[in-house]
Design an enzyme around this catalytic site. Structure first.
Site, mmCIF file in Angstrom:
data_model
loop_
_atom_site.group_PDB
_atom_site.id
_atom_site.type_symbol
_atom_site.label_atom_id
_atom_site.label_comp_id
_atom_site.label_asym_id
_atom_site.label_seq_id
_atom_site.Cartn_x
_atom_site.Cartn_y
_atom_site.Cartn_z
ATOM 1 C CD GLU A 153 -7.716 36.128 -22.285
ATOM 2 O OE1 GLU A 153 -8.950 36.231 -22.335
ATOM 3 O OE2 GLU A 153 -7.022 36.599 -21.368
ATOM 4 C CD GLU A 310 -4.914 40.618 -22.577
ATOM 5 O OE1 GLU A 310 -5.816 40.719 -21.726
ATOM 6 O OE2 GLU A 310 -5.104 40.140 -23.699
HETATM 7 C C1 GLA Z 1 -8.842 39.433 -21.703
HETATM 8 C C2 GLA Z 1 -8.702 39.693 -23.185
HETATM 9 C C3 GLA Z 1 -8.583 41.138 -23.530
HETATM 10 C C4 GLA Z 1 -9.518 41.979 -22.699
HETATM 11 C C5 GLA Z 1 -9.226 41.728 -21.238
HETATM 12 C C6 GLA Z 1 -10.076 42.583 -20.319
HETATM 13 O O1 GLA Z 1 -7.670 39.185 -21.069
HETATM 14 O O2 GLA Z 1 -7.619 39.000 -23.763
HETATM 15 O O3 GLA Z 1 -8.882 41.289 -24.903
HETATM 16 O O4 GLA Z 1 -10.829 41.660 -22.980
HETATM 17 O O5 GLA Z 1 -9.507 40.387 -20.952
HETATM 18 O O6 GLA Z 1 -9.712 42.413 -18.982
#
Ligand code: GLA
Ligand code: ZN
Length: 686
Positions: A153, A310
């Site tokens: 991210e 995710e």
């Molecule tokens: C983001 C991050 C993860 C985690 C999630 C929690 O997507 O990439 O590492 O922190 O949020 O929701």
């Protein structure tokens, strides 16, 4: 589209952090047993593992990762291997403080947190290049590794001196001369002209924020810098096995960077989705917004599936309220991703960390350490569902409608001080239009102003405030050749330099739309006007719809008037028009309306131009369908986002249907779906 990986159909798995559990070697074995139980076949490993991989500069420890990769692979579980640049060890910040990010108010961060490096720092580039190279040397041919998960991210911007210099260099390349820059930034305004490159500084609260050309160029520059950083990370790993693809996990409609640009650097798109399910009165909106984001992510790489990298199997711990997913919702939300083109359902996270900020974030394995939990059962249900859907992996997505969504326009429209500073509501307008189509199960692709328009029959461009002249030209050709173009209020105001058009709004789209927008009225909250449909081409003749917030005062030049305002001094003036242009038509919706108007409008469009929905079934309220196609079959995902049980009438679908999730033979054309229920029907292709 075709599958991304020959080894697997659908992917099911999670971010996995065995590096947090090295002191408890039995955990890996237990985890693997549960991964198998949940039919998980891929884990993302190493995302934040830098301090365990390189505890001191140049001292590497790969033993633990060797054993994780070998053991997972021996048990049939593949890996997305991450590069660790998303968070760095303390020694990096201590030894090379230039890697620490500087904020827009020029405060420099201390060490800590994550996602906060300087993207221009030569030291950070060197250090990430080194660790990435080490990882690639060792693992690029490991049979467990499916792809590179580059960083995590990417986000934010850095205003340090290194970045300032890089920005000036970028500007020099773009503008060549200061005279050109001053002209195109219109910096004579307030005497903001630059007489030397060194005077230029990134926008920020302590300095310049009123030069729109500077503001948008800074965002373009940062997008470029991050794209180059991502390229640098990929270049460090690729030579060791050029066949191994690379992705970086995006965050949906994130505003920091132009994802059309960043998408060019990766082999496939992956992203992290965290909808706020069950927000009172917002469930449909949440589902529609999530659908839009899936479509955006899929569209960033046309012709390829994307991966849901995710999602939470339970709740997050960062939303305002951590509401549990109601029974059925986990499967439904997983199927929504697949319906829109994802070939995976991945979670954050496999196992809850015992301590630190995410210890209470949802995970497949809770602190209790087994899967005999509601969440564990939900995850197992998704694993089983993905197996049943195996023949749909890599299936195509087909859309005849495209919606324009581009970061330049979004940044510019939100930056301008103008008709409604209490809320110009660009994002909301996009959602309103998208959701009117989504609710009618009409598939939509998302495009930028650079995209190929030829696959589509209808182009929708909500609030295209910043218009690229080349795009306007292509739109005119598209309509002339028989396409349908739909534009709204607050379109065609500025060019890509953020300078207003001087040929009458909507600038280069004036001809094709056949209107001139002379003024725009901002309305206070609660104020309304009405649009009455006057044209008989629209079946709702005579019907009035409320409009609010922004009312464009237009002149129909060559366009026909479809509806007129009912109130105020502009009563009787056109509020919706259609221009016949060549073989096609271009619509202009001059005011912001409620979704009732847009529902009817898009129904009219779909009907008039024969746009195909994902099913011919009349779906009950709250239920939508999305389809994918593969080898002569359609896979119709029918999704019920309401908490009410409904009954589908399958006889309205002309194709023969097999419900894959239930696995039943159909006895009856009446098919019950519980509240938050989902079924995937395999259907003979049309
Ligand atoms: C983001 C991050 C993860 C985690 C999630 C929690 O997507 O990439 O590492 O922190 O949020 O929701
Ligand atoms: Zn910097």
């Amino acid at each position: 589209m075709g599958r991304l990986f020959t080894q697997l159909n659908f992917l099911h798995g999670a971010d996995y952090n065995p590096d947090q559990w090295l002191g408890q070697p039995d955990i890996l074995e237990k985890d693997i047993a549960m991964m198998k139980e949940a039919k998980c076949n891929v884990m993302s490993v190493g995302i934040f593992s830098w301090s365990k991989l390189e505890p001191a500069e140049g001292e590497y420890q790969f033993g633990w990762l060797d054993s994780v990769l070998d053991t997972l692979y021996a048990n049939g579980i593949y890996i997305f291997l991450a590069t660790p640049s998303g968070a760095r060890p303390a020694w990096v910040s201590e030894k090379y403080p230039e890697v620490l990010r500087t904020n827009s108010d020029l405060t420099k961060n201390l060490h800590g947190e994550r996602h906060n490096h300087c993207v221009s720092s030569p030291e950070y580039l060197r250090l990430t290049g080194k660790i990435n190279t080490q990882l690639a040397k060792r693992y690029a041919h490991h049979p467990a590794v499916l792809a590179w998960h580059i960083s995590n991210e990417y986000g934010g911007d850095c205003h340090c001196e290194i970045c300032q210099q890089a920005f000036r260099d970028w500007l020099k390349k773009k503008y060549q001369t200061l005279e050109n820059l001053n002209q195109r930034w219109w910096s004579a305004f307030w005497s903001h002209e630059y007489s030397s490159w060194s005077q230029i500084h990134s926008p920020g609260p302590l300095g310049e924020q009123s030069v729109h050309g500077l503001n948008i160029d800074w965002r373009r520059f940062m997008s470029e810098q991050v794209a180059l950083f991502c390229r640098h990370e990929i270049e460090a790993v690729k030579p060791f096995n050029p066949a191994l693809p690379a992705t970086t996990n995006f965050h949906g409609a994130f505003s920091d960077y132009d994802y059309w640009r960043l998408a060019q650097e990766v082999d496939f798109i992956s992203w992290d989705s965290y909808p706020e399910w069950h927000k009172p009165q917002k469930q449909q909106e949440t589902a529609g917004y999530t659908a839009f984001t899936f479509d955006l992510m899929r569209s960033l790489k046309p012709g390829l599936p994307f991966l849901l990298m995710e999602s939470t199997p339970g709740t997050t711990n960062w939303q305002a309220v951590s509401k549990l997913k109601r029974p059925g919702m986990h499967l439904l939300s997983a199927m929504q991703a697949v319906a829109h083109g994802s070939d995976s359902v991945q979670y954050f996270q496999w196992r809850k960390s015992r301590g630190s900020v995410e210890k209470l974030h949802g995970a497949v394995v809770d602190h209790v350490g087994h899967l005999n939990t509601r969440v564990g059962q939900d995850v197992k249900q998704v694993g089983a569902a993905l197996e049943k859907l195996a023949p749909a992996a890599g299936a195509d997505y087909r859309a005849e409608v495209a919606m324009v969504y581009d970061w330049d326009n979004r940044w510019a429209v939100n930056d301008a001080a103008g008709p409604r500073n209490c809320g110009i509501k660009f994002e909301e307008t996009v959602q309103q239009h998208y959701q009117a189509l989504w609710q009618q199960s009409i598939p939509v692709d998302i495009v930028s102003q650079q995209s190929d328009l030829s696959p589509y029959r209808v182009i929708v461009a909500p609030m295209l405030y910043m218009v690229n002249e080349a795009f306007a030209e292509r739109v005119s050709q598209f309509v002339a050749a028989g396409g349908v173009f739909i534009a709204t209020y607050w379109t065609g105001i500025v060019n890509p330099d953020d300078l207003c058009f001087t040929t009458g709004f909507p600038g280069p789209l004036r001809d094709v739309l056949g209107i001139w927008s002379e003024e725009i009225d901002g309305l206070y909250e609660g104020e309304t006007n009405q649009i009455a449909i006057t044209s008989s081409t629209w079946s709702r003749t005579g019907r009035a719809y409320e409009c609010r917030e922004l009312c464009d005062l237009i002149h129909a030049e060559t366009a026909d008037v479809l509806g007129v305002y009912q109130q105020d001094f502009y009563a009787g003036r056109p509020a919706a028009t259609r221009n016949l242009y060549g073989k096609g038509q271009a619509y202009y919706l001059a005011a912001r309306t409620g979704s009732d108007f847009l529902q009817d409008f898009y129904q009219m469009i779909a009907h008039e131009y024969g746009i195909t929905a994902s099913t011919t079934m009349q779906l009950p309220e709250g239920v939508v369908a999305t389809a994918r196609y593969r080898e002569g079959q359609a896979y119709i995902f029918v999704q019920n986002y309401s908490d009410q049980a409904v009954t589908l009438d399958l006889s309205e679908e002309s194709r023969e249907l097999t419900p894959l999730l239930k696995g039943d033979v159909l006895r009856d054309h009446r098919y019950p779906l519980p509240g938050f229920g989902v079924e995937v029907f395999m259907a003979g292709n049309k």
